[in-house]
Enzyme design. Structure first.
Site, short mmCIF file in Angstrom:
data_model
loop_
_atom_site.label_atom_id
_atom_site.label_comp_id
_atom_site.label_asym_id
_atom_site.label_seq_id
_atom_site.Cartn_x
_atom_site.Cartn_y
_atom_site.Cartn_z
N LYS A 97 -9.44 -9.50 15.91
CA LYS A 97 -8.27 -10.33 16.16
C LYS A 97 -7.40 -9.76 17.29
O LYS A 97 -6.93 -10.52 18.15
CB LYS A 97 -7.45 -10.40 14.88
CG LYS A 97 -6.71 -11.65 14.63
CD LYS A 97 -6.38 -11.83 13.14
CE LYS A 97 -6.16 -10.56 12.37
NZ LYS A 97 -4.80 -10.03 12.46
N ARG A 148 0.91 -13.00 5.90
CA ARG A 148 -0.22 -12.45 5.17
C ARG A 148 -0.16 -12.76 3.69
O ARG A 148 -1.07 -12.38 2.95
CB ARG A 148 -0.21 -10.94 5.32
CG ARG A 148 -1.25 -10.34 6.25
CD ARG A 148 -0.98 -8.86 6.26
NE ARG A 148 -2.05 -8.03 6.74
CZ ARG A 148 -2.19 -7.63 8.00
NH1 ARG A 148 -1.39 -8.09 8.93
NH2 ARG A 148 -3.15 -6.79 8.32
N ARG A 157 -14.15 2.57 13.90
CA ARG A 157 -12.97 2.52 14.75
C ARG A 157 -12.14 3.81 14.76
O ARG A 157 -11.64 4.23 15.79
CB ARG A 157 -12.09 1.34 14.31
CG ARG A 157 -11.00 1.00 15.28
CD ARG A 157 -10.43 -0.36 14.98
NE ARG A 157 -9.67 -0.37 13.74
CZ ARG A 157 -8.99 -1.44 13.31
NH1 ARG A 157 -9.00 -2.55 14.00
NH2 ARG A 157 -8.31 -1.38 12.18
N ARG A 197 -9.03 4.62 13.27
CA ARG A 197 -7.56 4.66 13.22
C ARG A 197 -7.19 5.42 11.94
O ARG A 197 -8.01 5.57 11.05
CB ARG A 197 -7.03 3.23 13.17
CG ARG A 197 -5.62 3.08 13.65
CD ARG A 197 -5.27 1.61 13.83
NE ARG A 197 -5.13 0.92 12.56
CZ ARG A 197 -5.07 -0.40 12.43
NH1 ARG A 197 -5.14 -1.17 13.49
NH2 ARG A 197 -4.94 -0.95 11.25
N ARG A 201 -7.71 -2.61 2.21
CA ARG A 201 -7.23 -3.62 3.15
C ARG A 201 -8.05 -4.90 3.01
O ARG A 201 -7.52 -6.01 3.11
CB ARG A 201 -7.26 -3.11 4.60
CG ARG A 201 -6.43 -1.85 4.79
CD ARG A 201 -5.68 -1.78 6.10
NE ARG A 201 -6.44 -2.15 7.27
CZ ARG A 201 -7.21 -1.32 8.00
NH1 ARG A 201 -7.34 -0.05 7.66
NH2 ARG A 201 -7.82 -1.76 9.04
P1 ADP Z 1 -5.53 -4.83 10.05
O1 ADP Z 1 -5.54 -6.28 10.41
O2 ADP Z 1 -6.56 -4.04 10.79
O3 ADP Z 1 -5.50 -4.57 8.57
P2 ADP Z 1 -2.78 -4.58 11.11
O4 ADP Z 1 -2.60 -3.74 12.32
O5 ADP Z 1 -2.57 -6.04 11.22
O6 ADP Z 1 -4.20 -4.19 10.57
O7 ADP Z 1 -1.82 -4.05 9.93
C1 ADP Z 1 -1.87 -2.70 9.50
C2 ADP Z 1 -1.06 -2.54 8.20
O8 ADP Z 1 0.30 -2.96 8.42
C3 ADP Z 1 -1.53 -3.42 7.04
O9 ADP Z 1 -2.59 -2.82 6.33
C4 ADP Z 1 -0.24 -3.53 6.21
O10 ADP Z 1 0.00 -2.36 5.46
C5 ADP Z 1 0.84 -3.62 7.27
N1 ADP Z 1 1.16 -5.02 7.63
C6 ADP Z 1 0.97 -5.62 8.83
N2 ADP Z 1 1.39 -6.90 8.82
C7 ADP Z 1 1.87 -7.12 7.56
C8 ADP Z 1 2.42 -8.25 6.89
N3 ADP Z 1 2.58 -9.44 7.51
N4 ADP Z 1 2.79 -8.13 5.60
C9 ADP Z 1 2.64 -6.96 4.96
N5 ADP Z 1 2.11 -5.86 5.51
C10 ADP Z 1 1.73 -5.92 6.80
#
Ligand code: ADP
Length: 185
Positions: free
Chosen positions: A13, A88, A127, A129, A140
């Site tokens: 994404k 989310r 990856r 991270r 996740r």
């Molecule tokens: P990925 O899509 O690889 O899981 P992101 O970079 O989008 O990673 O998000 C990393 C972390 O940030 C998530 O695992 C969560 O803990 C937090 N996070 C990001 N966006 C949200 C959201 N909209 N609501 C709650 N937690 C979020």
């Protein structure tokens, strides 16, 4: 153009989001990037968010909703934006609906990037991270399935959802996305 980009962790994404915002000249609002920046700057919100992020759990709705509410007020969002990583949960989606209804700026489209689960785990494991440890990755993916996937039905019900296959080369996938976006832009 105002759009939500939804897909599981590891779907690619972020890569496609960068290409989309470049092509359509809209703002890129990545909640993952915002939270990581806040964590690295050690702000109170960043430190609180890190307690959840490091476990692969979602940060509480009220925290992330306020971050987005403020970000959407910035002038650059007036020309359109791509939401990457938000909403989310259903609570976040409903809060967003209320904000957009209040400002009279409805969404144009919700794009889903679809990738099979076996492929996701492999991509994420490569990856590296900080939150890409196997237990955290699994958590996740669970959070996505339980809390985020229900949004697909929610937006389907509003006739906003379009899905694109996220398997292939970066360019192939981008072309699929552009075809859909050009049909609404
Ligand atoms: P990925 O899509 O690889 O899981 P992101 O970079 O989008 O990673 O998000 C990393 C972390 O940030 C998530 O695992 C969560 O803990 C937090 N996070 C990001 N966006 C949200 C959201 N909209 N609501 C709650 N937690 C979020």
């Amino acid at each position: 153009m105002r759009l939500i980009f939804i897909g599981p962790p590891g779907a690619g994404k972020g890569t496609q989001a960068a290409k989309i915002v470049d092509r359509y000249r809209i703002a890129h609002l990545s909640t993952g990037d915002m939270l990581r920046a806040a964590r690295d700057a050690k702000t109170p919100i960043g430190l609180k968010a890190d307690e959840y992020m490091s476990k692969g759990e979602l940060v509480p709705d009220d925290v992330i909703i306020e971050i987005i509410r403020e970000r959407l007020r910035d002038p650059d969002c007036g020309g359109g934006y791509l939401l990457d990583g938000f909403p989310r949960t259903l609570g976040q989606a409903e809060a967003l609906d209320a904000m957009l209804a209040a400002s009279g700026t409805p969404l144009d489209i919700v794009l889903e990037l679809r990738v099979p689960e076996e492929e996701l785990f492999q991509r994420l494991s490569r990856r590296g991270r900080a939150d890409d440890k196997p237990e955290v990755i699994r958590q996740r993916l669970v959070a996505y399935r339980n809390q985020t996937e229900p949004l697909l039905q929610y937006y389907q019900g509003k006739n906003l959802l379009r899905s694109v296959e996220g398997v292939g080369t970066v360019e192939e996938i981008f072309e699929r996305l552009v075809k859909v976006l050009d049909s609404v832009a």
